[in-house]
Design an enzyme around this catalytic site. Structure first.
Site, PDB file in Angstrom:
ATOM      1  N   GLY A  31       0.794  -1.227   0.000  1.00 21.64           N
ATOM      2  CA  GLY A  31       0.000   0.000   0.000  1.00 21.64           C
ATOM      3  C   GLY A  31       0.822   1.269   0.000  1.00 21.64           C
ATOM      4  O   GLY A  31       2.016   1.261  -0.293  1.00 21.64           O
ATOM      5  N   HIS A  37       3.674   1.330  -8.215  1.00 17.12           N
ATOM      6  CA  HIS A  37       2.581   0.360  -8.059  1.00 17.12           C
ATOM      7  C   HIS A  37       1.583   0.473  -9.215  1.00 17.12           C
ATOM      8  O   HIS A  37       1.120  -0.529  -9.750  1.00 17.12           O
ATOM      9  CB  HIS A  37       1.809   0.615  -6.752  1.00 17.12           C
ATOM     10  CG  HIS A  37       2.632   0.495  -5.507  1.00 17.12           C
ATOM     11  ND1 HIS A  37       2.849   1.564  -4.659  1.00 17.12           N
ATOM     12  CD2 HIS A  37       3.277  -0.545  -4.946  1.00 17.12           C
ATOM     13  CE1 HIS A  37       3.586   1.173  -3.630  1.00 17.12           C
ATOM     14  NE2 HIS A  37       3.866  -0.102  -3.780  1.00 17.12           N
TER      15      HIS A  37
END
Ligand code: AMP
Length: 281
Positions: A31, A37
Site C-alpha cells: 500500500g 505500483h
C-alpha cells in the site's frame, strides 16, 4: 471496484471469476501507492480479465528493529487510486485475518538470500515467501506482477513459483523513478527535506557505474569504490551495501560479464532506500 478484507469472501469471488473463465492478474503490495505500483496495475490490466490488488503490510517480513509500525499507510487514498487505475478488487486483510495465530508453518528461503537485502535483513525473504505462498493460494492468479526495484524479491519469487509448482506466470516490471532519478518508494516520505535532496545521488551512483562499465571497466571493486565515493560525498546516509552480482542467480562474480545486477542500499535517519540496475555486458 470491490474491497474485501475477508479471505472467505474473497474465495467466493475468486470462484466466480474462475467459473466464468476469467484470467486473473495479481499485484501484491504493502500500500501507500505510488506510480511504481500503478505501473504494475497497468501492466496487469493489459493482460488479464480481472485485476486484483492486495494491500497488506506483512509483519512477518519486518525485523524487530525495522519500521513495521511506522510504515506509511493510507487505505482511503489507495482505494481511490486503485479505482482510477481500473483495479477490479482490492484485498486488504488485517493482520489477524492473515495470521489468526502464530504461524506454525513458514517458508524458509535458502537460495539467493545470502546477499543484498537478505544478508542485512535476516529472515525478510522468509516472511515475503510465506505471505506470498498464502496470498497466491488465496488469489489463484494466472499472472503476478512485481517491480524490478526489488530485484532480489523478483529472483526469490521466481524460485518460489518454480519449486512449489505454482501455475503462475511472473512478470517483472521496470523501476519507475521521480524526475530527479530517485526510485519511487512508499518510504520516500520518511526522508527529511535535506535527505530528499540528497537521495537522487543513489541512482546517480548507479548511472556512474553503468557508464564506466559501458566504457569497458571490468573490475567490480573499482565500480563499487566509485559508487561508494559518490554516495558518501553527496549524502548524509550510511551505505548498507553496494554489490555487483550475476543476475538472476545473485552469485558473486570476479569480472563484470554477462547479466549483472548492481544494487545499493542506503540508510537515512528514518528510511532505508534500495535501488539497482541490471545490465547485459
Ligand atoms: P511494496 O508495496 O513496496 O511492497 O511494493 C509492491 C510492489 O511494487 C513490489 O513488486 C515492488 O517491487 C513494486 N515497486 C515498488 N516501487 C516500485 C517502483 N519505483 N517501480 C516499479 N515497481 C515498484
Amino acid at each position: 471496484m470491490k474491497q474485501l478484507t475477508s479471505i472467505n469472501e474473497l474465495n467466493t469471488e475468486i470462484h466466480q471469476y474462475k467459473h466464468l473463465g476469467n484470467t486473473i492478474g495479481y499485484v501484491p503490495t504493502m500500500g501507500y501507492l505510488h506510480e511504481g505500483h500503478l505501473n504494475l496495475i497497468e501492466a496487469a490490466r493489459k493482460e488479464n480479465d480481472i485485476v486484483i490488488l492486495s494491500i497488506f503490510v506483512n509483519p512477518l517480513q519486518f525485523g524487530p528493529n525495522e519500521d513495521f509500525d511506522s510504515y506509511p499507510r493510507d487505505i482511503k487514498r489507495d482505494l481511490e487510486l486503485a479505482a482510477k487505475c481500473g483495479v477490479d478488487l482490492v484485498f486488504s486483510p488485517d493482520v489477524a485475518e492473515m495470521y489468526p495465530s502464530e504461524p506454525s508453518y513458514t517458508v524458509i528461503v535458502k537460495n539467493r538470500v545470502n546477499v543484498l537485502c537478505g544478508r542485512s535483513r535476516v529472515g525478510h525473504f522468509d516472511g515475503v515467501a510465506t505471505v506470498l505462498t498464502k496470498l497466491f493460494n488465496i488469489v489463484q492468479p494466472n499472472r503476478a506482477y512485481f517491480g524490478m526495484k526489488d530485484a532480489q524479491q523478483v529472483a526469490v519469487v521466481e524460485g518460489l513459483l518454480k519449486e512449489f509448482h505454482f501455475p503462475i506466470e511472473l512478470r517483472a516490471i521496470e523501476t519507475i523513478r521521480e524526475q530527479d532519478g530517485l526510485a519511487k518508494s512508499s518510504r520516500n516520505v520518511k526522508l527529511s527535506e535535506q535527505e530528499r535532496k540528497e537521495a537522487p545521488a543513489i541512482y546517480r551512483s548507479l548511472t556512474i557505474a553503468e557508464t564506466a562499465i559501458k566504457n569497458g571497466e571490468k573490475s567490480k571493486d573499482i565500480i563499487i569504490e566509485q559508487m561508494m565515493k559518490s554516495i558518501e560525498q553527496n549524502t548524509s546516509g550510511t551505505i548498507d551495501y553496494i554489490e555487483v552480482l550475476a543476475y538472476p542467480e545473485l552469485q558473486d562474480i570476479e569480472v563484470i560479464k554477462g547479466k549483472v545486477i548492481i544494487a545499493v542500499a542506503v540508510k537515512f535517519t528514518n528510511a532505508r532506500l534500495i535501488d539497482n540496475i541490471t545490465l547485459d555486458v
